[in-house]
Design a protein around this motif. Structure first.
Motif, PDB file in Angstrom:
ATOM      1  N   MET A   1       0.852  -1.163   0.000  1.00 54.12           N
ATOM      2  CA  MET A   1       0.000   0.000   0.000  1.00 54.12           C
ATOM      3  C   MET A   1       0.902   1.232   0.000  1.00 54.12           C
ATOM      4  SD  MET A   1      -2.870   1.105   2.854  1.00 54.12           S
ATOM      5  CE  MET A   1      -3.518  -0.513   2.888  1.00 54.12           C
ATOM      6  N   GLY A   2       0.757   2.060  -1.001  1.00 55.77           N
ATOM      7  CA  GLY A   2       1.570   3.261  -1.111  1.00 55.77           C
ATOM      8  C   GLY A   2       1.105   4.356  -0.167  1.00 55.77           C
ATOM      9  N   ALA A   3       1.929   5.375  -0.046  1.00 57.04           N
ATOM     10  CA  ALA A   3       1.630   6.481   0.873  1.00 57.04           C
ATOM     11  C   ALA A   3       0.349   7.198   0.472  1.00 57.04           C
ATOM     12  CB  ALA A   3       2.803   7.453   0.927  1.00 57.04           C
ATOM     13  N   GLN A   4       0.152   7.442  -0.837  1.00 54.52           N
ATOM     14  CA  GLN A   4      -1.053   8.163  -1.276  1.00 54.52           C
ATOM     15  C   GLN A   4      -2.313   7.338  -1.011  1.00 54.52           C
ATOM     16  OE1 GLN A   4      -1.290  11.408  -2.258  1.00 54.52           O
ATOM     17  NE2 GLN A   4      -3.454  10.968  -1.970  1.00 54.52           N
ATOM     18  N   VAL A   5      -2.236   6.039  -1.258  1.00 53.87           N
ATOM     19  CA  VAL A   5      -3.391   5.171  -0.996  1.00 53.87           C
ATOM     20  C   VAL A   5      -3.721   5.191   0.492  1.00 53.87           C
ATOM     21  CG1 VAL A   5      -4.222   2.781  -1.034  1.00 53.87           C
ATOM     22  CG2 VAL A   5      -2.959   3.698  -2.981  1.00 53.87           C
ATOM     23  N   LEU A   6      -2.684   5.110   1.335  1.00 59.98           N
ATOM     24  CA  LEU A   6      -2.904   5.156   2.775  1.00 59.98           C
ATOM     25  C   LEU A   6      -3.512   6.489   3.190  1.00 59.98           C
ATOM     26  CD1 LEU A   6      -2.684   3.860   5.541  1.00 59.98           C
ATOM     27  CD2 LEU A   6      -0.329   4.695   5.676  1.00 59.98           C
ATOM     28  N   ASN A   7      -3.002   7.581   2.638  1.00 60.91           N
ATOM     29  CA  ASN A   7      -3.572   8.902   2.944  1.00 60.91           C
ATOM     30  C   ASN A   7      -5.041   8.966   2.549  1.00 60.91           C
ATOM     31  OD1 ASN A   7      -1.371  10.134   4.147  1.00 60.91           O
ATOM     32  ND2 ASN A   7      -0.512  10.795   2.187  1.00 60.91           N
ATOM     33  N   ASN A   8      -5.388   8.399   1.396  1.00 59.64           N
ATOM     34  CA  ASN A   8      -6.790   8.388   0.966  1.00 59.64           C
ATOM     35  C   ASN A   8      -7.646   7.580   1.935  1.00 59.64           C
ATOM     36  OD1 ASN A   8      -6.180   9.947  -1.252  1.00 59.64           O
ATOM     37  ND2 ASN A   8      -6.129   8.218  -2.677  1.00 59.64           N
ATOM     38  N   LYS A   9      -7.116   6.459   2.404  1.00 64.76           N
ATOM     39  CA  LYS A   9      -7.882   5.607   3.311  1.00 64.76           C
ATOM     40  C   LYS A   9      -8.106   6.277   4.660  1.00 64.76           C
ATOM     41  CE  LYS A   9      -6.802   1.201   1.234  1.00 64.76           C
ATOM     42  NZ  LYS A   9      -8.174   0.965   0.815  1.00 64.76           N
ATOM     43  N   LEU A  10      -7.185   7.118   5.061  1.00 72.29           N
ATOM     44  CA  LEU A  10      -7.306   7.804   6.347  1.00 72.29           C
ATOM     45  C   LEU A  10      -8.002   9.154   6.223  1.00 72.29           C
ATOM     46  CD1 LEU A  10      -3.795   6.963   7.821  1.00 72.29           C
ATOM     47  CD2 LEU A  10      -5.968   5.818   8.262  1.00 72.29           C
ATOM     48  N   ASN A  11      -8.349   9.549   5.030  1.00 74.96           N
ATOM     49  CA  ASN A  11      -9.025  10.825   4.790  1.00 74.96           C
ATOM     50  C   ASN A  11     -10.532  10.638   4.939  1.00 74.96           C
ATOM     51  OD1 ASN A  11     -10.125  13.178   3.837  1.00 74.96           O
ATOM     52  ND2 ASN A  11      -8.921  13.239   1.947  1.00 74.96           N
ATOM     53  N   PRO A  12     -11.136  11.234   5.975  1.00 74.40           N
ATOM     54  CA  PRO A  12     -12.585  11.036   6.189  1.00 74.40           C
ATOM     55  C   PRO A  12     -13.439  11.657   5.091  1.00 74.40           C
ATOM     56  CG  PRO A  12     -11.719  12.678   7.714  1.00 74.40           C
ATOM     57  CD  PRO A  12     -10.540  12.107   6.979  1.00 74.40           C
ATOM     58  N   ASN A  13     -12.858  12.534   4.274  1.00 78.02           N
ATOM     59  CA  ASN A  13     -13.611  13.173   3.187  1.00 78.02           C
ATOM     60  C   ASN A  13     -13.523  12.381   1.882  1.00 78.02           C
ATOM     61  OD1 ASN A  13     -14.297  15.394   4.863  1.00 78.02           O
ATOM     62  ND2 ASN A  13     -12.257  16.224   4.516  1.00 78.02           N
ATOM     63  N   TYR A  14     -12.838  11.258   1.879  1.00 76.29           N
ATOM     64  CA  TYR A  14     -12.654  10.434   0.691  1.00 76.29           C
ATOM     65  C   TYR A  14     -13.256   9.060   0.943  1.00 76.29           C
ATOM     66  CZ  TYR A  14     -10.307   8.505  -3.421  1.00 76.29           C
ATOM     67  OH  TYR A  14     -10.043   7.920  -4.628  1.00 76.29           O
ATOM     68  N   GLU A  15     -14.580   8.991   0.938  1.00 77.42           N
ATOM     69  CA  GLU A  15     -15.301   7.774   1.309  1.00 77.42           C
ATOM     70  C   GLU A  15     -15.132   6.584   0.371  1.00 77.42           C
ATOM     71  OE1 GLU A  15     -19.314   8.180   2.588  1.00 77.42           O
ATOM     72  OE2 GLU A  15     -18.893  10.073   3.584  1.00 77.42           O
ATOM     73  N   PRO A  16     -14.892   6.772  -0.944  1.00 76.47           N
ATOM     74  CA  PRO A  16     -14.825   5.590  -1.808  1.00 76.47           C
ATOM     75  C   PRO A  16     -13.746   4.582  -1.432  1.00 76.47           C
ATOM     76  CG  PRO A  16     -14.926   7.592  -3.122  1.00 76.47           C
ATOM     77  CD  PRO A  16     -14.764   8.012  -1.698  1.00 76.47           C
ATOM     78  N   ASP A  17     -12.711   5.001  -0.716  1.00 77.41           N
ATOM     79  CA  ASP A  17     -11.603   4.097  -0.426  1.00 77.41           C
ATOM     80  C   ASP A  17     -11.241   4.131   1.056  1.00 77.41           C
ATOM     81  OD1 ASP A  17      -9.743   2.195  -1.091  1.00 77.41           O
ATOM     82  OD2 ASP A  17      -8.209   3.641  -1.646  1.00 77.41           O
ATOM     83  N   CYS A  18     -12.241   4.030   1.918  1.00 80.00           N
ATOM     84  CA  CYS A  18     -11.985   4.074   3.369  1.00 80.00           C
ATOM     85  C   CYS A  18     -11.255   2.820   3.832  1.00 80.00           C
ATOM     86  CB  CYS A  18     -13.296   4.194   4.140  1.00 80.00           C
ATOM     87  SG  CYS A  18     -14.030   5.818   3.984  1.00 80.00           S
ATOM     88  N   LEU A  19     -10.509   2.978   4.898  1.00 84.16           N
ATOM     89  CA  LEU A  19      -9.759   1.875   5.497  1.00 84.16           C
ATOM     90  C   LEU A  19     -10.730   0.855   6.089  1.00 84.16           C
ATOM     91  CD1 LEU A  19      -6.835   1.011   6.307  1.00 84.16           C
ATOM     92  CD2 LEU A  19      -7.227   2.207   8.453  1.00 84.16           C
ATOM     93  N   ASN A  20     -10.551  -0.422   5.751  1.00 79.96           N
ATOM     94  CA  ASN A  20     -11.391  -1.448   6.354  1.00 79.96           C
ATOM     95  C   ASN A  20     -10.606  -2.162   7.453  1.00 79.96           C
ATOM     96  OD1 ASN A  20      -9.939  -3.719   5.292  1.00 79.96           O
ATOM     97  ND2 ASN A  20     -11.006  -3.456   3.342  1.00 79.96           N
ATOM     98  N   LEU A  21     -11.273  -3.013   8.194  1.00 74.09           N
ATOM     99  CA  LEU A  21     -10.673  -3.677   9.341  1.00 74.09           C
ATOM    100  C   LEU A  21      -9.492  -4.573   8.956  1.00 74.09           C
ATOM    101  CD1 LEU A  21     -10.850  -3.964  12.370  1.00 74.09           C
ATOM    102  CD2 LEU A  21     -12.484  -5.819  12.055  1.00 74.09           C
ATOM    103  N   ILE A  22      -9.594  -5.273   7.858  1.00 76.49           N
ATOM    104  CA  ILE A  22      -8.513  -6.150   7.418  1.00 76.49           C
ATOM    105  C   ILE A  22      -7.267  -5.332   7.088  1.00 76.49           C
ATOM    106  CG2 ILE A  22      -7.782  -7.748   5.585  1.00 76.49           C
ATOM    107  CD1 ILE A  22     -10.747  -8.689   5.513  1.00 76.49           C
ATOM    108  N   GLN A  23      -7.452  -4.215   6.406  1.00 74.95           N
ATOM    109  CA  GLN A  23      -6.319  -3.352   6.077  1.00 74.95           C
ATOM    110  C   GLN A  23      -5.733  -2.722   7.339  1.00 74.95           C
ATOM    111  OE1 GLN A  23      -8.585  -0.908   3.459  1.00 74.95           O
ATOM    112  NE2 GLN A  23      -7.831  -1.932   1.609  1.00 74.95           N
ATOM    113  N   PHE A  24      -6.602  -2.309   8.248  1.00 77.76           N
ATOM    114  CA  PHE A  24      -6.142  -1.726   9.514  1.00 77.76           C
ATOM    115  C   PHE A  24      -5.276  -2.726  10.274  1.00 77.76           C
ATOM    116  CE2 PHE A  24      -6.895  -1.267  14.111  1.00 77.76           C
ATOM    117  CZ  PHE A  24      -6.302  -0.025  14.312  1.00 77.76           C
ATOM    118  N   GLU A  25      -5.745  -3.965  10.361  1.00 76.58           N
ATOM    119  CA  GLU A  25      -4.976  -4.992  11.066  1.00 76.58           C
ATOM    120  C   GLU A  25      -3.634  -5.252  10.384  1.00 76.58           C
ATOM    121  OE1 GLU A  25      -5.349  -9.520  12.835  1.00 76.58           O
ATOM    122  OE2 GLU A  25      -7.007  -8.675  11.699  1.00 76.58           O
TER     123      GLU A  25
END
Length: 120
Positions: free
Chosen positions: A1-25
């Motif tokens: 997972m690249g830095a930009q993808v991670l930033n998108n997942k942690l961005n609450p204003n970018y809902e299409p690619d939110c962090l899921n539990l499996i990715q968080f773990e």
């Protein structure tokens, strides 16, 4: 997972690619943050987290674990008595008492694990 993808997942204003539990773990595991995260959430619940020690393999070690409880409790008592002798517990004395309390809890948990090993 690249830095930009991670930033998108942690961005609450970018809902299409939110962090899921499996990715968080996976992130927590990769960064070896399980213990730190457990302590963080335990503190929110007014609880503590104690690492469980390895369980000894011999019966003599089981007896040693039992006797270790009394030794640790004695050390905790000594620290408390020394700190409270003047009726005031300083921050430094509190830190020493707190360390001894944690050591006593760890000794109890060690004994519990040792007993669980011999349960049939």
């Amino acid at each position: 997972m690249g830095a930009q993808v991670l930033n998108n997942k942690l961005n609450p204003n970018y809902e299409p690619d939110c962090l899921n539990l499996i990715q968080f773990e996976a992130i927590v595991r990769r960064l070896d943050l399980n213990f730190e995260l457990a302590k963080y959430f335990a503190a929110k619940a007014n609880a503590i987290v104690v690492s469980l020690p390895a369980v000894p393999e011999s019966d003599m070690a089981l007896l040693d674990d039992f006797m270790n409880i009394a030794r640790e409790l004695g050390e905790t008592s000594q620290r408390f008595q020394a700190g409270f002798a003047d009726g005031v517990i300083t921050q430094a004395e509190y830190l020493q008492i707190s360390k001894e309390v944690h050591d006593t809890v760890a000794a109890l948990l060690q004994f519990e694990q040792s007993v669980a090993r011999v349960v049939r």
